[in-house]
Design a protein around this motif. Structure first.
Motif, PDB file in Angstrom:
ATOM      1  N   ASP A 121      49.083  40.204  37.660  1.00  0.00           N
ATOM      2  CA  ASP A 121      47.785  40.228  38.323  1.00  0.00           C
ATOM      3  C   ASP A 121      47.577  41.465  39.180  1.00  0.00           C
ATOM      4  OD1 ASP A 121      47.461  37.808  37.180  1.00  0.00           O
ATOM      5  OD2 ASP A 121      47.664  36.622  39.006  1.00  0.00           O
ATOM      6  N   GLU A 122      48.547  42.400  39.145  1.00  0.00           N
ATOM      7  CA  GLU A 122      48.467  43.541  40.049  1.00  0.00           C
ATOM      8  C   GLU A 122      47.177  44.338  39.854  1.00  0.00           C
ATOM      9  OE1 GLU A 122      51.168  47.334  41.521  1.00  0.00           O
ATOM     10  OE2 GLU A 122      51.592  46.413  39.591  1.00  0.00           O
ATOM     11  N   LYS A 123      46.837  44.618  38.587  1.00  0.00           N
ATOM     12  CA  LYS A 123      45.658  45.433  38.331  1.00  0.00           C
ATOM     13  C   LYS A 123      44.399  44.747  38.861  1.00  0.00           C
ATOM     14  CE  LYS A 123      43.305  48.061  34.732  1.00  0.00           C
ATOM     15  NZ  LYS A 123      43.276  48.445  33.306  1.00  0.00           N
ATOM     16  N   ARG A 124      44.288  43.427  38.612  1.00  0.00           N
ATOM     17  CA  ARG A 124      43.109  42.700  39.087  1.00  0.00           C
ATOM     18  C   ARG A 124      43.061  42.668  40.605  1.00  0.00           C
ATOM     19  NH1 ARG A 124      42.288  37.879  41.132  1.00  0.00           N
ATOM     20  NH2 ARG A 124      44.423  37.188  40.711  1.00  0.00           N
ATOM     21  N   LEU A 125      44.211  42.419  41.245  1.00  0.00           N
ATOM     22  CA  LEU A 125      44.259  42.333  42.696  1.00  0.00           C
ATOM     23  C   LEU A 125      43.970  43.689  43.345  1.00  0.00           C
ATOM     24  CD1 LEU A 125      47.377  40.007  43.101  1.00  0.00           C
ATOM     25  CD2 LEU A 125      44.991  39.405  43.536  1.00  0.00           C
ATOM     26  N   VAL A 126      44.550  44.751  42.764  1.00  0.00           N
ATOM     27  CA  VAL A 126      44.289  46.096  43.280  1.00  0.00           C
ATOM     28  C   VAL A 126      42.808  46.433  43.155  1.00  0.00           C
ATOM     29  CG1 VAL A 126      44.684  48.558  42.866  1.00  0.00           C
ATOM     30  CG2 VAL A 126      46.617  46.985  42.941  1.00  0.00           C
ATOM     31  N   SER A 127      42.224  46.099  41.994  1.00  0.00           N
ATOM     32  CA  SER A 127      40.810  46.351  41.772  1.00  0.00           C
ATOM     33  C   SER A 127      39.961  45.608  42.796  1.00  0.00           C
ATOM     34  CB  SER A 127      40.428  45.927  40.351  1.00  0.00           C
ATOM     35  OG  SER A 127      39.036  46.031  40.149  1.00  0.00           O
ATOM     36  N   ILE A 129      40.872  44.395  45.837  1.00  0.00           N
ATOM     37  CA  ILE A 129      41.072  44.892  47.195  1.00  0.00           C
ATOM     38  C   ILE A 129      40.433  46.271  47.360  1.00  0.00           C
ATOM     39  CG2 ILE A 129      42.791  45.579  48.901  1.00  0.00           C
ATOM     40  CD1 ILE A 129      42.529  42.546  48.430  1.00  0.00           C
ATOM     41  N   THR A 130      40.551  47.127  46.329  1.00  0.00           N
ATOM     42  CA  THR A 130      39.962  48.469  46.394  1.00  0.00           C
ATOM     43  C   THR A 130      38.445  48.378  46.526  1.00  0.00           C
ATOM     44  OG1 THR A 130      41.746  49.409  45.072  1.00  0.00           O
ATOM     45  CG2 THR A 130      39.699  50.667  45.180  1.00  0.00           C
ATOM     46  N   THR A 131      37.844  47.513  45.716  1.00  0.00           N
ATOM     47  CA  THR A 131      36.389  47.340  45.769  1.00  0.00           C
ATOM     48  C   THR A 131      35.952  46.859  47.143  1.00  0.00           C
ATOM     49  OG1 THR A 131      36.295  46.857  43.398  1.00  0.00           O
ATOM     50  CG2 THR A 131      34.439  46.128  44.740  1.00  0.00           C
ATOM     51  N   GLN A 132      36.695  45.888  47.697  1.00  0.00           N
ATOM     52  CA  GLN A 132      36.355  45.366  49.020  1.00  0.00           C
ATOM     53  C   GLN A 132      36.495  46.460  50.083  1.00  0.00           C
ATOM     54  OE1 GLN A 132      38.992  42.026  49.426  1.00  0.00           O
ATOM     55  NE2 GLN A 132      37.736  40.672  48.147  1.00  0.00           N
ATOM     56  N   GLY A 172      38.357  49.826  36.664  1.00  0.00           N
ATOM     57  CA  GLY A 172      37.441  49.242  35.687  1.00  0.00           C
ATOM     58  C   GLY A 172      36.176  48.686  36.314  1.00  0.00           C
ATOM     59  N   GLU A 173      35.998  48.908  37.610  1.00  0.00           N
ATOM     60  CA  GLU A 173      34.796  48.412  38.313  1.00  0.00           C
ATOM     61  C   GLU A 173      33.663  49.426  38.143  1.00  0.00           C
ATOM     62  OE1 GLU A 173      34.266  45.598  39.808  1.00  0.00           O
ATOM     63  OE2 GLU A 173      36.276  44.752  39.658  1.00  0.00           O
TER      64      GLU A 173
END
Length: 519
Positions: A121-127, A129-132, A172-173
């Motif tokens: 889940d690292e990629k999803r979690l990083v995405s 947190i980065t977006t936030q 990917g956002e």
């Protein structure tokens, strides 16, 4: 609906791990269990798994042997090794076989879940947190660029925008990346107003007031280091943007620590001819022409425009009262680059060593003219990746690794950056007008004054005057000049290419990096 991740767990005592298996199933993971290394290998060959837990100490085929077979079958499948053995050589062998993680028994459910999330889940979690993070800073950046900023404040804005651009590029956002692009365009619009209002007065600033600019960069950034005992290396990579510096800084981190990551303001036009000559002469273009009438070349002159940089540097050192031994090397081809690597030990005999490395600018021009190269570097993120890949395998990195073997000061900088142009601006001129897409110099130029920065009296901007009626006009933001003749072909060919010569943060806010070897 998203499919559940599939996890394989191999352990000869799998029955004792039943609570952990049920725990992960309760968290939404599909669990498959086996009790031997051989069964684990067979399952990986026949099944489709997202992650493997592998016990190191199993009868028959050991966990390490099973790991080797699994990696041979599916090199990218993450494997987490679990063991009771804390011996260092076991850990080193597992890590050398490219395990994803390493856990020591007894393990608890939170450890297991953390390892799963870290790898699946690292990629999803990083995405997420980065977006936030960008959403929280979006308003602050937006409010700051509307103010009347100093150049130091503009440096902070640009650094933040580059940081978030690079953070979001791998998430990917697409929606957030579009928001950032809009904010970056707004910031560039304000930056162009800042340059239009302040540039001419900044050129007249003397001493250490005002921002570091091309013509005072050497005196203010390099000269103070020459007071010390250590040799100084100045590495000028032609046409290096700040985001590209950030990409290669990760590669340099192994050998160097960054003492100060700064930006300086390039002069106009943001081209090699004007900026790099200004750096090494310590003079603005008009003053170079006056001091070296036989060595300054104007746009209409034939031949190279940067043929006398070493002469300019020698003169500058004399004016700075630096009676020192120095070297100047310009690297324009692979053979010269390889020779440079072998010369590095000898360079430590000099107090100052200047290395000018031409690659990024050449690649930028190739990207404009060669379709395959344009596809390789389609946008800013791809351009950065190509730059970083080249640097990682380049003789320049080899040279820097050798430089890092001894105490010294290293400055990495550039002469100007570049911007991906999008919007055409019509301009008309005679046959003697220069070909650059971001600035034009000539007489009888016809354009819309609202779309450009015009300098009707070149001497006001310390620029040489070719003809009595000559003027300079500069494109702003991501505009580029296009002639009405054959307009559509011209626009389609040059839109989305990386150009320089005009006014933008990407072109004018140039990296000025101070480093020292980690050793």
């Amino acid at each position: 609906m998203a499919t559940k991740p599939n996890i394989l767990w191999a352990d000869d005592e799998i029955d004792l791990l039943k609570p952990h298996i049920l725990f992960l199933e309760g968290k939404g993971y599909n669990m498959t269990t086996v009790t031997s290394g051989r069964d684990a290998i067979d399952k990986v060959k026949s099944g489709d798994f997202d992650l493997v837990f592998l016990d190191e100490n199993m009868p028959g085929i050991s966990g390490l042997d099973a790991l080797a077979s699994i990696k041979q079958e599916k090199p990218n499948l993450p494997v987490i090794m679990i063991t009771k053995n804390e011996e260092e050589h076991i850990m080193e062998e597992a890590i050398g076989s490219k395990i994803a993680d390493y856990l020591i028994k007894p393990v608890n459910p939170s450890q297991i879940l953390l390892a799963v999330k870290k790898n699946l889940d690292e990629k999803r979690l990083v995405s997420q947190i980065t977006t936030q993070g960008y959403q929280r800073e979006f308003m602050q950046i937006g409010m700051s660029v509307s103010d009347k900023l100093s150049f130091d404040e503009w440096k902070d804005v640009y650094k933040k925008l580059v940081f978030w651009e690079m953070q979001l590029s791998g998430t990917g956002e697409d929606g957030m990346k579009e928001v950032l692009e809009t904010q970056k365009a707004d910031a560039n619009r304000s930056f162009c107003r800042y340059v239009s209002d302040k540039y001419l007065s900044m050129l007249k600033t003397t001493g250490d007031d005002g921002p570091i600019m091309s013509h005072n960069l050497f005196r203010r950034a390099v000269n103070p280091l020459l007071d010390g005992d250590l040799p100084v290396f100045v590495i000028l990579i032609d046409n290096l943007r700040f985001d590209q510096w950030r990409a290669i800084s990760e590669i340099l981190d192994e050998n160097f620590k960054v003492d100060n990551e700064d930006l300086y303001l390039s002069i106009l036009p943001t081209t090699t001819q004007y900026c790099r000559n200004a750096i090494f002469s310590g003079l603005l273009p008009l003053d170079i022409e006056k001091r070296f009438p036989n060595k300054w070349s104007n746009d209409e002159d034939e031949g190279g425009k940067n043929m006398f940089e070493k002469d300019f540097l020698e003169d500058l050192l004399k004016r700075l009262r630096r009676d020192i031994k120095f070297s100047y090397n310009k690297i324009t081809n692979l053979e010269a680059a390889k020779n440079l690597v072998n010369q590095v030990p000898n360079l430590f005999q000099n107090k100052l060593n200047v290395l000018v490395y031409n690659f990024v600018d050449n690649f930028s021009h190739a990207r404009t003219d060669i379709h395959v190269v344009r596809e390789l570097a389609e946008d800013e993120a791809a351009y950065r990746n190509v730059m970083a890949t080249w640097f990682k395998h380049s003789p320049l990195r080899d040279a820097l690794q050798r430089i890092a073997e001894k105490p010294c000061h290293v400055i990495i900088t550039t002469d100007h950056g570049s911007i991906r142009v999008k919007d055409p601006v019509k301009i008309v001129g005679d046959k003697n007008v220069n070909s650059n897409l971001r600035y034009k110099q000539g007489k009888s130029l016809t354009y819309n004054p609202k779309e450009v920065l015009e300098v009707k009296k070149p001497h006001d901007a310390f620029l040489p005057l070719l003809h009595m009626s000559s003027a300079f006009v500069f494109a702003r933001e991501n505009d580029f000049f296009a002639y009405p003749n054959n307009y559509n072909y011209y626009v389609n060919h040059y839109r989305n290419t990386f150009q320089h010569g005009g006014i933008s943060m990407e072109e004018m806010c140039c990296p000025l990096i101070f480093m020292s070897p980690r050793k």
